[in-house]
Structures are given as C-alpha cells and as structure tokens.
Write an enzyme that holds these catalytic residues in place. Structure first.
Site, PDB file in Angstrom:
ATOM      1  CB  VAL A   1      -0.966   0.000   1.204  1.00 22.58           C
ATOM      2  CG1 VAL A   1      -1.791   1.287   1.234  1.00 22.58           C
ATOM      3  CG2 VAL A   1      -1.897  -1.211   1.141  1.00 22.58           C
ATOM      4  CB  CYS A   2       3.903   2.135   1.944  1.00 20.92           C
ATOM      5  SG  CYS A   2       3.288   1.804   3.584  1.00 20.92           S
ATOM      6  CB  THR A   3       4.854   0.563  -3.105  1.00 21.87           C
ATOM      7  OG1 THR A   3       5.777  -0.100  -2.228  1.00 21.87           O
ATOM      8  CG2 THR A   3       5.496   0.750  -4.467  1.00 21.87           C
TER       9      THR A   3
ATOM     10  CG  LEU B   1       5.936   6.573  -0.221  1.00 24.01           C
ATOM     11  CD1 LEU B   1       6.960   5.501   0.133  1.00 24.01           C
ATOM     12  CD2 LEU B   1       6.397   7.923   0.302  1.00 24.01           C
TER      13      LEU B   1
END
Length: 254
Positions: free
Chosen positions: A81-83, A86
């Site tokens: 999810v973070c990828t 960002l």
C-alpha cells in the site's frame, strides 16, 4: 491482524523485548512514556526534530522554512500500500509545489533501505520518473513517538526492534502550526487528492476569511462565517445567498 500481513516477512519473526521507559541515541535522551509524549492538536506547534533522510540530514523546522508541508508516515519499507501512496504523492508533487507545499515521508527504517525502496516506487508507481521528495529514516522512532504515529500495541513495544507506524498525515503551515491531522490504519490507503483539496481550502480560508462546505473543491461556492455581519459580508464579498441566519454562501473569491 491484517495490518501485520502487509509488513515485510522479515518483521514477522522479530522477537519482542520487554517495554523499557527510555531510549538513548547518541547524546540525546528520549523518554518513550505516555506522560512524556507531546500532545499534538490542531493549532499546536509541530514538534521539531533532526533526522537523516534520503536527501541528507534535516532540521525539520528549518526544512519547512516559509513553506507549508505535508508530513506522512508509512508502516514499513517495501510494503504494497505504501508503495502506491508514495508514488501517487510523487506524481502530484508539482501540484503541491505550485501551492508552496513541501512533501516529506517517514518510515522507521534506515536511509539505505529507503533508497532501495525508492527504486521500486519509480519502477511501479511513477512511470520511471525520478522520485522527488525526501523520506525520513526514523530508525530510533523519535519522530514516530513525538507525532504519536503508533498503534496502542506498537507503542507498548516501541523499544523492541522495528515497529510499524500507522498512516498519519500532518499538514503544517509556514508558522509551524499543525493545521490538519489524519490517521489511517495500516491496511487502508490514503487519498492524495483529498490532501491537496484540504491544502486549497486552508489556504483560501487564510487568505479570504471564508469556510468551505462539505465536498468543496476549487471554484465552488464558499461559506461566509457567522462572525461576519451581513453589511460587512456584502462589502467584502458582494452578493451572497442566505440559506439560514447562520448559513450564507457566496461565490469563491479569487
């Protein structure tokens, strides 16, 4: 927990140590106890810190300078999810820059790990375009503690290895005041367009003395605060519509 499943496999087997009340990093001393944690509210001065980032060491208040800033945290590096998050912020960075806003991310891992992760983000989320803003390496969890970026469970285990920060978002203005706080669970991705929308609303409100209604976007009607009299509203905004004595709308000022 589903959020744990999103973290790298290397986090799963890490042994938990007993909770300790303090942490020493170099010459600095941090007391990781609830009673010593800063109380951050809207209008609070954002806690300052010095940290390594993917673009070198920063003093946070000096880094803000005369700009607005969006500070947002991530559970860990190399998480799915973070990828996507960002990458989405990276693609929107030119829009934030137009508004005088800097972006800065955070994860409780080191610069080397962050730099490797950025390569993945550029590969799958930015279409190969360079990743522009810094990511804070918060391996000692100082920033996570100061900004309360932890779940209840992880706060209790803050002194044991890597901990997963929640998805916190802080919008901070040039006077270093916190203007918005949003906190998401690790399993749920944020809406980058919503962060940009809030920036537009805050900046317009500061400049023109108005409020924005639900689901407002740039160009739509705004609300005249009840503290402004009808006479002053007409002088300041021109024509306006009275829906209730306390609810008046007018065209969005330029």
């Amino acid at each position: 927990m589903f959020s744990r499943q999103l973290l790298r496999a290397s986090l799963a087997p890490m042994a938990r140590k007993s909770f300790a009340p303090s942490f020493t990093a170099g010459s600095r001393f941090f007391s990781f106890t609830a009673e010593n944690q800063p109380r951050i509210r809207i209008g609070s001065v954002a806690p300052n810190f010095v940290a390594e980032t993917t673009q070198g060491k920063i003093d946070f208040h000096e880094y803000i300078g005369d700009n607005w800033i969006v500070l947002f945290s991530h559970p860990a590096d190399f998480t799915p999810v973070c990828t996507t998050e960002l990458g989405a912020f990276a693609k929107l960075e030119p829009e934030f820059t137009k508004r005088g806003v800097k972006l800065i991310g955070l994860s409780t891992e080191g610069v080397e790990s962050h730099n490797s992760w950025i390569k993945d983000i550029e590969d799958v989320a930015t279409g190969g375009k360079p990743f522009g803003y810094p990511i804070i390496a918060d391996a000692n969890k100082e920033v996570a503690f100061k900004y309360d970026m932890l779940t209840e469970e992880d706060f209790k285990n803050i002194n044991s290895g890597l901990v997963a920060t929640v998805r916190s978002v802080f919008i901070i203005d040039p006077s270093k005041k916190v203007r918005l706080i949003m906190t998401y669970p690790a399993s749920t991705g944020r809406n980058s367009a919503e962060v940009l929308r809030v920036i537009d609303g805050l900046q317009l409100s500061d400049a023109k003395g108005i409020a924005t209604p639900i689901d407002w976007s740039v160009g739509q009607d705004v609300i005249i605060p009840p503290s402004v009299s009808d006479e002053d509203a007409k002088a300041k905004f021109g024509e306006f519509q009275t829906l209730k004595s306390y609810l008046r709308t007018t065209k969005s000022p330029l």
